[in-house]
Design a protein around this motif. Structure first.
Motif, PDB file in Angstrom:
ATOM      1  N   SER A 108       0.351  71.401  87.092  1.00  0.00           N
ATOM      2  CA  SER A 108      -0.848  71.816  86.365  1.00  0.00           C
ATOM      3  C   SER A 108      -0.482  72.675  85.160  1.00  0.00           C
ATOM      4  O   SER A 108      -1.027  72.497  84.078  1.00  0.00           O
ATOM      5  CB  SER A 108      -1.791  72.565  87.301  1.00  0.00           C
ATOM      6  OG  SER A 108      -1.185  73.758  87.753  1.00  0.00           O
ATOM      7  N   ARG A 109       0.487  73.602  85.330  1.00  0.00           N
ATOM      8  CA  ARG A 109       0.857  74.473  84.208  1.00  0.00           C
ATOM      9  C   ARG A 109       1.673  73.733  83.159  1.00  0.00           C
ATOM     10  O   ARG A 109       1.387  73.796  81.970  1.00  0.00           O
ATOM     11  CB  ARG A 109       1.659  75.672  84.717  1.00  0.00           C
ATOM     12  CG  ARG A 109       0.848  76.909  85.007  1.00  0.00           C
ATOM     13  CD  ARG A 109      -0.111  76.703  86.124  1.00  0.00           C
ATOM     14  NE  ARG A 109      -0.746  77.935  86.592  1.00  0.00           N
ATOM     15  CZ  ARG A 109      -1.447  78.003  87.709  1.00  0.00           C
ATOM     16  NH1 ARG A 109      -1.603  76.914  88.454  1.00  0.00           N
ATOM     17  NH2 ARG A 109      -2.005  79.125  88.084  1.00  0.00           N
ATOM     18  N   LEU A 110       2.733  73.017  83.637  1.00  0.00           N
ATOM     19  CA  LEU A 110       3.660  72.404  82.680  1.00  0.00           C
ATOM     20  C   LEU A 110       2.986  71.339  81.813  1.00  0.00           C
ATOM     21  O   LEU A 110       3.220  71.277  80.613  1.00  0.00           O
ATOM     22  CB  LEU A 110       4.840  71.780  83.435  1.00  0.00           C
ATOM     23  CG  LEU A 110       6.072  72.671  83.613  1.00  0.00           C
ATOM     24  CD1 LEU A 110       7.201  71.892  84.247  1.00  0.00           C
ATOM     25  CD2 LEU A 110       6.518  73.236  82.256  1.00  0.00           C
ATOM     26  N   MET A 111       2.133  70.514  82.444  1.00  0.00           N
ATOM     27  CA  MET A 111       1.525  69.437  81.662  1.00  0.00           C
ATOM     28  C   MET A 111       0.588  69.990  80.598  1.00  0.00           C
ATOM     29  O   MET A 111       0.527  69.462  79.490  1.00  0.00           O
ATOM     30  CB  MET A 111       0.774  68.472  82.576  1.00  0.00           C
ATOM     31  CG  MET A 111       1.716  67.548  83.319  1.00  0.00           C
ATOM     32  SD  MET A 111       0.868  66.206  84.122  1.00  0.00           S
ATOM     33  CE  MET A 111       0.955  64.944  82.863  1.00  0.00           C
ATOM     34  N   PRO A 137      -6.187  75.742  84.404  1.00  0.00           N
ATOM     35  CA  PRO A 137      -5.397  74.708  85.094  1.00  0.00           C
ATOM     36  C   PRO A 137      -6.160  73.981  86.194  1.00  0.00           C
ATOM     37  O   PRO A 137      -5.917  72.810  86.444  1.00  0.00           O
ATOM     38  CB  PRO A 137      -4.222  75.494  85.674  1.00  0.00           C
ATOM     39  CG  PRO A 137      -4.097  76.698  84.826  1.00  0.00           C
ATOM     40  CD  PRO A 137      -5.483  77.031  84.360  1.00  0.00           C
ATOM     41  N   TRP A 138      -7.094  74.696  86.911  1.00  0.00           N
ATOM     42  CA  TRP A 138      -7.756  74.045  88.042  1.00  0.00           C
ATOM     43  C   TRP A 138      -9.142  73.512  87.678  1.00  0.00           C
ATOM     44  O   TRP A 138      -9.934  73.173  88.537  1.00  0.00           O
ATOM     45  CB  TRP A 138      -7.851  74.995  89.234  1.00  0.00           C
ATOM     46  CG  TRP A 138      -8.373  76.358  88.881  1.00  0.00           C
ATOM     47  CD1 TRP A 138      -9.663  76.760  88.862  1.00  0.00           C
ATOM     48  CD2 TRP A 138      -7.602  77.485  88.497  1.00  0.00           C
ATOM     49  NE1 TRP A 138      -9.753  78.054  88.477  1.00  0.00           N
ATOM     50  CE2 TRP A 138      -8.502  78.541  88.240  1.00  0.00           C
ATOM     51  CE3 TRP A 138      -6.228  77.714  88.319  1.00  0.00           C
ATOM     52  CZ2 TRP A 138      -8.073  79.808  87.829  1.00  0.00           C
ATOM     53  CZ3 TRP A 138      -5.804  78.971  87.909  1.00  0.00           C
ATOM     54  CH2 TRP A 138      -6.720  79.996  87.671  1.00  0.00           C
ATOM     55  N   SER A 139      -9.422  73.420  86.352  1.00  0.00           N
ATOM     56  CA  SER A 139     -10.728  72.898  85.944  1.00  0.00           C
ATOM     57  C   SER A 139     -10.697  71.373  85.926  1.00  0.00           C
ATOM     58  O   SER A 139      -9.629  70.753  85.907  1.00  0.00           O
ATOM     59  CB  SER A 139     -11.078  73.413  84.551  1.00  0.00           C
ATOM     60  OG  SER A 139     -10.151  72.908  83.613  1.00  0.00           O
ATOM     61  N   ALA A 140     -11.890  70.784  85.953  1.00  0.00           N
ATOM     62  CA  ALA A 140     -11.991  69.327  85.950  1.00  0.00           C
ATOM     63  C   ALA A 140     -11.470  68.743  84.636  1.00  0.00           C
ATOM     64  O   ALA A 140     -10.819  67.700  84.618  1.00  0.00           O
ATOM     65  CB  ALA A 140     -13.448  68.912  86.182  1.00  0.00           C
ATOM     66  N   GLU A 141     -11.730  69.467  83.516  1.00  0.00           N
ATOM     67  CA  GLU A 141     -11.264  68.968  82.212  1.00  0.00           C
ATOM     68  C   GLU A 141      -9.746  68.878  82.197  1.00  0.00           C
ATOM     69  O   GLU A 141      -9.162  67.922  81.693  1.00  0.00           O
ATOM     70  CB  GLU A 141     -11.722  69.883  81.072  1.00  0.00           C
ATOM     71  CG  GLU A 141     -13.219  70.051  80.918  1.00  0.00           C
ATOM     72  CD  GLU A 141     -13.809  71.053  81.894  1.00  0.00           C
ATOM     73  OE1 GLU A 141     -13.231  72.156  82.027  1.00  0.00           O
ATOM     74  OE2 GLU A 141     -14.812  70.731  82.542  1.00  0.00           O
ATOM     75  N   ALA A 142      -9.111  69.908  82.758  1.00  0.00           N
ATOM     76  CA  ALA A 142      -7.652  69.924  82.780  1.00  0.00           C
ATOM     77  C   ALA A 142      -7.121  68.759  83.605  1.00  0.00           C
ATOM     78  O   ALA A 142      -6.117  68.131  83.245  1.00  0.00           O
ATOM     79  CB  ALA A 142      -7.143  71.250  83.350  1.00  0.00           C
ATOM     80  N   ALA A 143      -7.810  68.443  84.721  1.00  0.00           N
ATOM     81  CA  ALA A 143      -7.376  67.336  85.574  1.00  0.00           C
ATOM     82  C   ALA A 143      -7.441  66.018  84.802  1.00  0.00           C
ATOM     83  O   ALA A 143      -6.491  65.224  84.838  1.00  0.00           O
ATOM     84  CB  ALA A 143      -8.258  67.269  86.822  1.00  0.00           C
ATOM     85  N   THR A 174      -7.046  83.123  96.758  1.00  0.00           N
ATOM     86  CA  THR A 174      -6.443  83.464  95.474  1.00  0.00           C
ATOM     87  C   THR A 174      -6.709  82.342  94.479  1.00  0.00           C
ATOM     88  O   THR A 174      -6.032  81.321  94.481  1.00  0.00           O
ATOM     89  CB  THR A 174      -4.919  83.671  95.635  1.00  0.00           C
ATOM     90  OG1 THR A 174      -4.700  84.510  96.756  1.00  0.00           O
ATOM     91  CG2 THR A 174      -4.327  84.310  94.401  1.00  0.00           C
ATOM     92  N   GLU A 175      -7.693  82.548  93.598  1.00  0.00           N
ATOM     93  CA  GLU A 175      -8.079  81.461  92.709  1.00  0.00           C
ATOM     94  C   GLU A 175      -7.001  81.153  91.671  1.00  0.00           C
ATOM     95  O   GLU A 175      -6.773  80.011  91.305  1.00  0.00           O
ATOM     96  CB  GLU A 175      -9.401  81.779  92.004  1.00  0.00           C
ATOM     97  CG  GLU A 175      -9.982  80.541  91.356  1.00  0.00           C
ATOM     98  CD  GLU A 175     -11.314  80.783  90.698  1.00  0.00           C
ATOM     99  OE1 GLU A 175     -11.566  81.912  90.265  1.00  0.00           O
ATOM    100  OE2 GLU A 175     -12.089  79.821  90.603  1.00  0.00           O
ATOM    101  N   GLY A 176      -6.305  82.176  91.211  1.00  0.00           N
ATOM    102  CA  GLY A 176      -5.338  82.004  90.139  1.00  0.00           C
ATOM    103  C   GLY A 176      -4.116  81.192  90.489  1.00  0.00           C
ATOM    104  O   GLY A 176      -3.263  80.929  89.647  1.00  0.00           O
ATOM    105  N   HIS A 206     -11.548  75.767  95.923  1.00  0.00           N
ATOM    106  CA  HIS A 206     -11.902  74.449  95.389  1.00  0.00           C
ATOM    107  C   HIS A 206     -10.717  73.511  95.320  1.00  0.00           C
ATOM    108  O   HIS A 206     -10.881  72.307  95.159  1.00  0.00           O
ATOM    109  CB  HIS A 206     -12.531  74.596  94.011  1.00  0.00           C
ATOM    110  CG  HIS A 206     -13.596  75.631  93.977  1.00  0.00           C
ATOM    111  ND1 HIS A 206     -14.749  75.504  94.712  1.00  0.00           N
ATOM    112  CD2 HIS A 206     -13.673  76.831  93.358  1.00  0.00           C
ATOM    113  CE1 HIS A 206     -15.495  76.584  94.521  1.00  0.00           C
ATOM    114  NE2 HIS A 206     -14.855  77.410  93.718  1.00  0.00           N
ATOM    115  N   GLY A 207      -9.508  74.053  95.372  1.00  0.00           N
ATOM    116  CA  GLY A 207      -8.335  73.211  95.256  1.00  0.00           C
ATOM    117  C   GLY A 207      -8.074  72.809  93.818  1.00  0.00           C
ATOM    118  O   GLY A 207      -8.761  73.250  92.891  1.00  0.00           O
ATOM    119  N   LEU A 208      -7.053  71.969  93.645  1.00  0.00           N
ATOM    120  CA  LEU A 208      -6.649  71.582  92.303  1.00  0.00           C
ATOM    121  C   LEU A 208      -6.443  70.072  92.248  1.00  0.00           C
ATOM    122  O   LEU A 208      -5.665  69.513  93.032  1.00  0.00           O
ATOM    123  CB  LEU A 208      -5.360  72.330  91.930  1.00  0.00           C
ATOM    124  CG  LEU A 208      -4.889  72.254  90.491  1.00  0.00           C
ATOM    125  CD1 LEU A 208      -4.229  73.551  90.088  1.00  0.00           C
ATOM    126  CD2 LEU A 208      -3.917  71.105  90.295  1.00  0.00           C
TER     127      LEU A 208
END
Lengths: 307, 344
Positions: free
Chosen positions: B54-57, B67-73, B139-141, B147-149
């Motif tokens: 999630s971070r690297l991409m 990183p854990w938002s739907a847009e990021a996915a 821990t959301e961060g 919600h998961g990622l």
């Protein structure tokens, strides 16, 4: 430190602690008498909770007979587990690890049978329809009729258990059995009968705790599984073998998860979601460094006290 | 009726479960270490993948999204489709990283075995798994908390069509599982494998012979946990989503059942046990039964779990050695004797 948060958490902690005492003492008792860490103990709580809640909701029983029914359900299930699974295994000299795995299996079976029944009956998330009255306030803390029932029940039954174990012939024999099974058998103590009695008491107390839980909050088939590691924490603080230390352990867990987290939240900003982590951290530390738990406090100079 | 999704999910889960079961066999079956925190080490692989990918991409794609938002996915899925080598490279990086993190944590968490007996070790590892789950969930961060990622793109994202892509990934998982099988077989029949059995059968005797048994346990836990973490990576890239709900201790006990059913200490038996349990697991899903047009009066998910419990208890009661009892140790010298036609 804000009082308006501390006193309610104190009363909540006492309530939870009393519930944990009711539920955990049996786990200690069965471990001491039969050397089984009964993972299915949580499911005895669930059974008691469902028996009590359904008795109230479906047949309109009042609270006391419903609680007795819950205790009976727990006792019956506990006895069945021991007779069907643990006794035959021990007759085959199964290792403690095998007993643990079998009890995990038993817990999975019971939990999902309850799931199937609750699903069929539409009881996946229910609560005993019992009025909980507000009795008064102590500082900022509301005291309810539930407090007045659960706390005396936990303390009273603990006292009864203490008198039984120290004053009665049967209770003394049970302690002897816990301390040294071979010697107990050689002394013509009726080992099988005492073992049955211990499982009945353990199941009844777990069922009663479950019955109170159904009044306190909503119940679901996974109730016991969700509670198990926390009630086992009380038992582990009691070294798994010491009833008195388990009683203390129940209140340590209850207060830790309420007063402890409130203080940690106010001073260090620890999120409230971490309340169970306090308990789990205690479990790991005790298992690692003090396997005899708080039991040492009661018997200074002796390595381990049985029951 | 298109059976491809069914084949893909069956083969992929068989491969993932097999890696988990083999690692459990190494620990529980051969060394006598009840790693009841198996699901924790599995989750370590999945969390590592979710965190790193999630971070690297986002960093490589130059996007500043949560990183854990739907847009990021969605962004990650798109990037993986247009840049195949990036997706594959990240997947490989996650495999290596997860194995290293898993090995480090595994050897670290073998240290309670220095002090406590097997039953207590089992309890400690079980509680550790629960601690990790509660912590990550709150821990959301880290990976989005409760919600998961999502949007952990499959390395074969560039292949158009879910069917062929799934088959390619299933093949890859199966190949890695085969690699894991060869690895554990080699370890088992090596001198170190005999040492593992010695630790299990009589630790004191092994110590008297000058063996550093706690070091053996640490190494076994390191290898086992690295394998479990690799399985976690494979799971994360298959479902393309990681949440704490997937890492319940129930999975540990399912894997334990695979080992006990197949035969603790016998890798071939564990393959059979895993195959049977995967079949039960996959073919009792409501989606599969719906495919056959079956409508059951009870919720099959509960019935499946109850069956798992029944099998566990019956096996411990009546056949603790499982389907295939542990065979004798194969050594080079014994093989040679066998080839000479002399009965040993």
């Amino acid at each position: 430190m804000p009082w308006e948060e501390l006193t309610p958490s104190l009363f909540q902690g006492i309530l939870m602690g009393s519930l944990f005492v009711l539920m955990a003492v049996g786990l200690t008792l069965t471990y001491a008498v039969s050397r089984v860490i009964n993972f299915a103990h949580g499911e005895l709580v669930t059974l008691g909770a469902y028996a009590a809640a359904l008795a109230v909701n479906l047949s309109g029983l009042s609270l006391l007979p419903a609680l007795v029914l819950g205790a009976a359900a727990g006792a019956l299930a506990a006895l069945t587990l021991d007779e069907l699974i643990y006794k035959p295994l021990m007759a085959r000299r199964a290792s403690p690890l095998y007993l643990l795995v079998a009890s995990i299996g038993a817990s999975i079976i019971l939990r999902h049978l309850i799931y199937l029944a609750a699903d069929a009956g539409g009881w996946l998330n229910i609560k005993a329809r019992v009025m909980v009255d507000l009795v008064g306030f102590v500082g900022y803390a509301a005291v309810t009729s539930l407090h007045l029932q659960v706390v005396p029940a936990a303390l009273g039954l603990s006292l009864l258990l203490h008198l039984f174990l120290t004053r009665s012939r049967t209770g003394k024999a049970m302690r002897a059995l816990a301390e040294n099974p071979d010697l107990a058998r050689a002394s013509a103590i009726p080992v099988a009968r005492l073992r049955r009695l211990a499982w009945l008491i353990a199941g009844a107390m777990a069922g009663l705790g479950g019955g109170f839980w159904a009044v306190y909050a909503n119940i679901q088939p996974a109730l016991g599984a969700l509670l198990f590691l926390r009630l086992a924490a009380a038992s582990i603080l009691g070294g798994l073998t010491n009833v008195y230390a388990t009683i203390l352990g129940g209140y340590v867990v209850g207060l830790g998860e309420n007063v402890g987290i409130t203080l940690a939240n106010a001073w260090a900003g620890v999120p409230l979601e971490f309340r169970t982590l306090i308990t789990f951290a205690m479990v790991v530390l005790v298992l690692l460094f003090r396997p005899s738990g708080l039991g040492d406090l009661f018997t200074p100079g002796r390595s381990r006290r049985w029951i | 009726m298109d059976l491809t999704p069914l084949v893909v999910s069956f083969v992929t889960f068989f491969g993932i479960y097999l890696i988990l079961a083999l690692s459990m066999n190494l620990e529980y079956g051969l060394t006598g270490l009840p790693n009841f925190g198996k699901v924790f080490f599995y989750s370590v692989g999945a969390y590592t993948s979710a965190f790193v990918v999630s971070r690297l991409m986002l960093a490589l794609g130059g996007a500043s999204l949560v990183p854990w938002s739907a847009e990021a996915a969605v962004f990650r899925e798109e990037l993986a489709r247009s840049e195949p080598w990036l997706a594959i490279g990240l997947f490989l990086l996650c495999l290596v990283l997860a194995a290293l993190v898993g090995a480090a944590l595994g050897s670290l968490l073998s240290s309670p075995a220095l002090r406590v007996q097997d039953v207590y070790l089992a309890l400690i590892l079980l509680v550790v798994a629960e601690i990790a789950r509660v912590y990550v969930r709150a821990t959301e961060g880290f990976i989005g908390g409760p919600h998961g990622l999502g949007g952990i793109p499959n390395p074969f994202r560039f292949i158009e069509g879910a069917g062929p892509r799934g088959l390619a990934y299933a093949g890859l998982v199966l190949a890695l599982a085969a690699g894991a099988y060869v690895l554990v077989e080699r370890i088992t029949h090596s001198p170190f494998g005999r040492l593992m059995k010695a630790v299990r059968d009589d630790e004191l005797a092994a110590q008297v012979l000058g063996k550093r048994t706690h070091w053996v346990k640490a190494q076994v836990m390191a290898v086992g946990s690295a394998l479990a973490a690799v399985a976690g990576v494979l799971y994360a890239f298959f479902t393309e989503f990681v949440g704490t709900e997937d890492f319940d201790s129930q999975l540990t006990f399912t894997v334990l059942l695979m080992v006990i059913l197949g035969g603790a200490g016998n890798h071939r038996g564990v393959v059979a046990g895993t195959l049977i349990m995967t079949a039960i697991d996959r073919f009792t899903r409501p989606s599969f039964l719906a495919l056959l047009g079956l409508q059951l009066p009870v919720d099959i998910n509960y019935a499946r779990h109850a069956l798992i419990g029944v099998l566990l208890v019956l096996l411990i009661l009546y056949r603790p050695q499982g389907l295939a009892p542990e065979g004798r140790v194969r050594t080079a010298a014994r093989e040679e004797v066998r080839h000479l036609g002399v009965s040993s």
